[in-house]
Design a protein around this motif. Structure first.
Motif, PDB file in Angstrom:
ATOM      1  N   UNK A   1       0.860  -1.188   0.000  1.00 16.56           N
ATOM      2  CA  UNK A   1       0.000   0.000   0.000  1.00 16.56           C
ATOM      3  C   UNK A   1       0.889   1.228   0.000  1.00 16.56           C
ATOM      4  N   UNK A   2       0.637   2.134  -0.943  1.00 19.00           N
ATOM      5  CA  UNK A   2       1.368   3.397  -1.061  1.00 19.00           C
ATOM      6  C   UNK A   2       0.374   4.533  -0.891  1.00 19.00           C
ATOM      7  N   UNK A   3       0.806   5.558  -0.194  1.00 17.91           N
ATOM      8  CA  UNK A   3      -0.007   6.766  -0.117  1.00 17.91           C
ATOM      9  C   UNK A   3       0.915   7.971  -0.259  1.00 17.91           C
ATOM     10  N   UNK A  22       0.949  -5.705  -7.796  1.00 18.88           N
ATOM     11  CA  UNK A  22       1.859  -5.929  -6.678  1.00 18.88           C
ATOM     12  C   UNK A  22       1.734  -4.823  -5.640  1.00 18.88           C
ATOM     13  N   UNK A  23       0.864  -3.863  -5.922  1.00 21.14           N
ATOM     14  CA  UNK A  23       0.659  -2.778  -4.973  1.00 21.14           C
ATOM     15  C   UNK A  23      -0.464  -1.880  -5.424  1.00 21.14           C
ATOM     16  N   UNK A  24      -0.945  -1.063  -4.479  1.00 22.80           N
ATOM     17  CA  UNK A  24      -2.071  -0.169  -4.725  1.00 22.80           C
ATOM     18  C   UNK A  24      -1.729   1.201  -4.166  1.00 22.80           C
ATOM     19  N   UNK A  25      -1.916   2.232  -5.002  1.00 23.29           N
ATOM     20  CA  UNK A  25      -1.608   3.608  -4.630  1.00 23.29           C
ATOM     21  C   UNK A  25      -2.827   4.452  -4.973  1.00 23.29           C
ATOM     22  N   UNK A  48      -6.294   3.273   4.740  1.00 32.86           N
ATOM     23  CA  UNK A  48      -7.222   2.273   5.269  1.00 32.86           C
ATOM     24  C   UNK A  48      -8.086   1.678   4.169  1.00 32.86           C
ATOM     25  N   UNK A  49      -8.510   2.522   3.229  1.00 30.28           N
ATOM     26  CA  UNK A  49      -9.320   2.031   2.111  1.00 30.28           C
ATOM     27  C   UNK A  49      -8.545   1.015   1.283  1.00 30.28           C
ATOM     28  N   UNK A  50      -7.276   1.306   1.019  1.00 32.02           N
ATOM     29  CA  UNK A  50      -6.452   0.380   0.238  1.00 32.02           C
ATOM     30  C   UNK A  50      -6.304  -0.959   0.941  1.00 32.02           C
ATOM     31  N   UNK A  51      -6.064  -0.940   2.250  1.00 30.13           N
ATOM     32  CA  UNK A  51      -5.940  -2.201   2.987  1.00 30.13           C
ATOM     33  C   UNK A  51      -7.265  -2.980   2.971  1.00 30.13           C
ATOM     34  N   UNK A  52      -8.377  -2.274   3.093  1.00 29.15           N
ATOM     35  CA  UNK A  52      -9.681  -2.954   3.074  1.00 29.15           C
ATOM     36  C   UNK A  52      -9.950  -3.565   1.710  1.00 29.15           C
ATOM     37  N   UNK A  53      -9.556  -2.891   0.643  1.00 28.12           N
ATOM     38  CA  UNK A  53      -9.711  -3.440  -0.708  1.00 28.12           C
ATOM     39  C   UNK A  53      -8.896  -4.718  -0.856  1.00 28.12           C
ATOM     40  N   UNK A  54      -7.650  -4.687  -0.400  1.00 25.15           N
ATOM     41  CA  UNK A  54      -6.801  -5.880  -0.515  1.00 25.15           C
ATOM     42  C   UNK A  54      -7.370  -7.038   0.302  1.00 25.15           C
ATOM     43  N   UNK A  55      -7.933  -6.735   1.473  1.00 27.39           N
ATOM     44  CA  UNK A  55      -8.531  -7.810   2.265  1.00 27.39           C
ATOM     45  C   UNK A  55      -9.770  -8.355   1.580  1.00 27.39           C
ATOM     46  N   UNK A  56     -10.577  -7.474   0.983  1.00 29.10           N
ATOM     47  CA  UNK A  56     -11.787  -7.921   0.293  1.00 29.10           C
ATOM     48  C   UNK A  56     -11.456  -8.840  -0.876  1.00 29.10           C
ATOM     49  N   UNK A  57     -10.288  -8.641  -1.478  1.00 32.81           N
ATOM     50  CA  UNK A  57      -9.851  -9.495  -2.586  1.00 32.81           C
ATOM     51  C   UNK A  57      -9.063 -10.706  -2.105  1.00 32.81           C
TER      52      UNK A  57
END
Length: 612
Positions: free
Chosen positions: A329-331, A486-489, A503-512
């Protein structure tokens, strides 16, 4: 899938559901389900009115018995007296006779192949000879034909709705807990409908696991096409939960299919008041549908890519990213930013301000390359016009912004020369999913193993946080399930904080199902079968267990999907009757018929005992 990169709606047949047809050239319909007991005429009418006023185009009611099915007539008549012509849908489990009665009084009937003919799931392994199995299929035909005749006579549509959580023991014994078994459970019924030339049919396959749901629906469309069927499709992630987690989880699964043109009606199943589901569903439909007619993306699918069962793209191991590392996760922000969520981002892009920090906090820094210090935990970022300067950088890992098709020869040569480069895929195309996919497939076609981060550009103020979360989840859904990221920004123009973006990025990765960062709750939306206060129970369970990272807890209103979804959860809380609850450890019932007043405490006692 004919074209992964350009959005077109799947061609489906039109079916008639009252005065609101579905499929064909009709818009994608949105719907919800009442949670009041279907014997409560006043309560159901009031709830239906709220769903309709919110924009719901179909309203569903549970009909667990003939008494509930008969009362649909009263609900139907009351709504029509008020001038509300929205089609009503009966939801039937276990009892074929109930479906036959309900078909007289509503515009659509939903049946579940997992329990319409087969007995309730008990997780027993059953052995059948081919002849015995054929006899089981004959039972389906004998039971289904009377319903088809009634539906034909009354113009009633039929939904064949498969739930991963209620597959029959027969299907599980022969096909296992697989998308192939889920699809075959549906196809057994569809083949009878086709043979009988009953075409007023819509199909759904739902699961609480977004990966299972998406793969099963993809396989279903493939199988139907092979067998000459084009029935419309109903999309939903069952037991998605509530709040932000439920919305993001639904958007990942539904968005992954809508992005590929799959879906003719959707329901977002939230453990909240049913009218709250409608704006969420509507925004997802509008977000994806606006891509229709976009400029063509010229790209080629990698021959080794399996759309029906994708695997994660093989990439280089660059110490902190790629290969078998979980997606990062990148921000964007500042080196001294603090994050209040359960997880800190892996990287902060701090722009032109050089960082002297050494990532001791666990957060790495991405710095514009001209100001990036040669210190551990700092990584340079190169813009497309700066590719020539990568040769002069001695950093072991570098990030490069790439936009598909722009400066193609230059970026391919650069990436080939520098396996230590992480590609940051950006898109300004009306169909960003198509361009991100195109770049990933181009890298695979070129034999390049550079990790790829997806950078999404969003534009929402803090009062539009839900819209941002839905759009980001819907766009990332197909890319994550395809195994391309390999990552989400997440980048936003607006006053939404980087804390929320992270937090949104982590929730997306968990949902997938790619990176677990918190407790996951698999909770149903409730319906007339739910005999306890679902929302209050969810709140109490969450308060007591939200610190248990990685644990999956199911909170189910009734037995229909409860034990099945428990197979994917660590613990379960399932309604067993009026004021009674059963507690599960995975799919095994540990305590039956506990008084509701004691059930949450019993669940917590079991968890604590197992963790000792």
């Amino acid at each position: 899938m004919d074209n992964l990169f350009n959005y077109h709606r799947r061609k489906s047949s039109e079916i008639h559901v009252g005065d609101c047809p579905m499929g064909g050239d009709n818009p994608i319909r949105v719907q919800s389900m009442a949670t009041k007991p279907t014997t409560d005429t006043e309560g159901c009418v009031a709830q239906a009115r709220r769903i309709i006023n919110a924009g719901g185009e179909y309203v569903r009611f549970t009909t667990q018995g003939t008494r509930e099915a008969e009362n649909l007539k009263n609900i139907h008549d009351r709504l029509r007296e008020e001038g509300l012509t929205t089609p009503l849908v009966a939801d039937v489990h276990f009892n074929p006779r109930v479906a036959e009665v309900a078909a007289l009084y509503c515009e659509k009937v939903r049946i579940n192949p997992g329990n319409y003919v087969d007995p309730a799931r008990t997780f027993k392994h059953l052995e059948y000879t081919d002849e015995e199995y054929a006899q089981e299929l004959k039972k389906i035909e004998n039971t289904l034909l009377p319903l088809l005749r009634i539906c034909r006579e009354h113009g009633t549509a039929l939904r064949i709705g498969v739930n991963h959580g209620s597959l029959s023991d027969r299907i599980m014994s022969r096909y296992g807990d697989t998308p192939e078994g889920i699809v075959e459970s549906c196809m057994e019924f569809l083949r009878i409908c086709k043979r009988e030339q009953f075409d007023n049919v819509v199909i759904s396959i739902k699961a609480s696991n977004t990966v299972v749901m998406v793969r099963s629906m993809r396989l279903l469309t493939h199988q139907m096409e092979k067998e000459g069927m084009a029935y419309p499709l109903h999309l939903g992630v069952t037991e998605a939960g509530e709040g932000e987690d439920g919305r993001i989880k639904s958007a990942v699964g539904i968005g992954a299919l809508l992005a590929d043109g799959i879906g003719d009606t959707i329901r977002v199943s939230l453990s909240e008041e049913p009218e709250y589901e409608i704006p969420v569903a509507r925004h997802l439909v509008e977000h994806i549908s606006k891509r229709e007619g976009h400029p063509v993306i010229d790209a080629h699918t990698f021959n080794g890519f399996n759309y029906l069962n994708p695997e994660r793209r093989k990439t280089n191991d660059l110490r902190v990213i790629g290969a078998n590392h979980v997606p990062v996760v990148i921000t964007s922000g500042n080196a001294d930013d603090t994050f209040s969520g359960t997880m800190k981002p892996d990287f902060i892009h701090i722009g032109k301000k050089a960082s002297i920090h050494t990532a001791e906090s666990g957060i790495h820094h991405i710095v514009d390359h001209k100001e990036c210090p040669s210190l551990p935990g700092n990584f340079p970022l190169f813009q497309p016009g700066e590719m020539g300067e990568i040769d002069h950088s001695n950093h072991p890992v570098k990030f490069l912004i790439v936009e598909y098709g722009k400066r193609r020869e230059e970026y391919l040569e650069c990436i080939r020369k520098h396996p230590e480069v992480v590609v940051v895929s950006v898109s300004h195309h009306p169909n960003p999913v198509g361009e991100h996919r195109a770049l990933a497939h181009e890298l695979m076609n070129q034999g390049l193993g550079n990790p790829m981060v997806i950078r999404l550009f969003l534009a929402h103020g803090k009062e539009e946080k839900e819209m941002l979360q839905l759009e980001a989840a819907a766009d990332m859904g197909p890319l994550l399930i395809d195994g391309l990221a390999d990552g989400l920004w997440l980048t936003n123009e607006g006053d939404i904080t980087n804390d929320i973006l992270s937090d949104t990025a982590f929730t997306i990765l968990q949902a997938a199902r790619l990176r677990i960062s918190k407790t996951e709750y698999i909770s149903c939306p409730g319906c007339g079968r739910t005999l306890y206060d679902l929302q209050d129970t969810i709140a109490r369970v969450k308060k007591a267990t939200q610190h248990l990272k990685g644990l999956k807890i199911g909170i189910m209103g009734c037995i229909v999907n409860g034990p099945g979804e428990m197979a994917d959860a660590d613990y379960g809380y399932v309604g067993a009757g009026p004021g009674k609850v059963s507690i599960y450890r995975r799919k095994q019932c540990v305590e039956k018929n506990i008084p509701e007043s004691q059930a949450v405490e019993k669940l917590l006692e079991l968890i604590k005992k197992d963790m000792q």
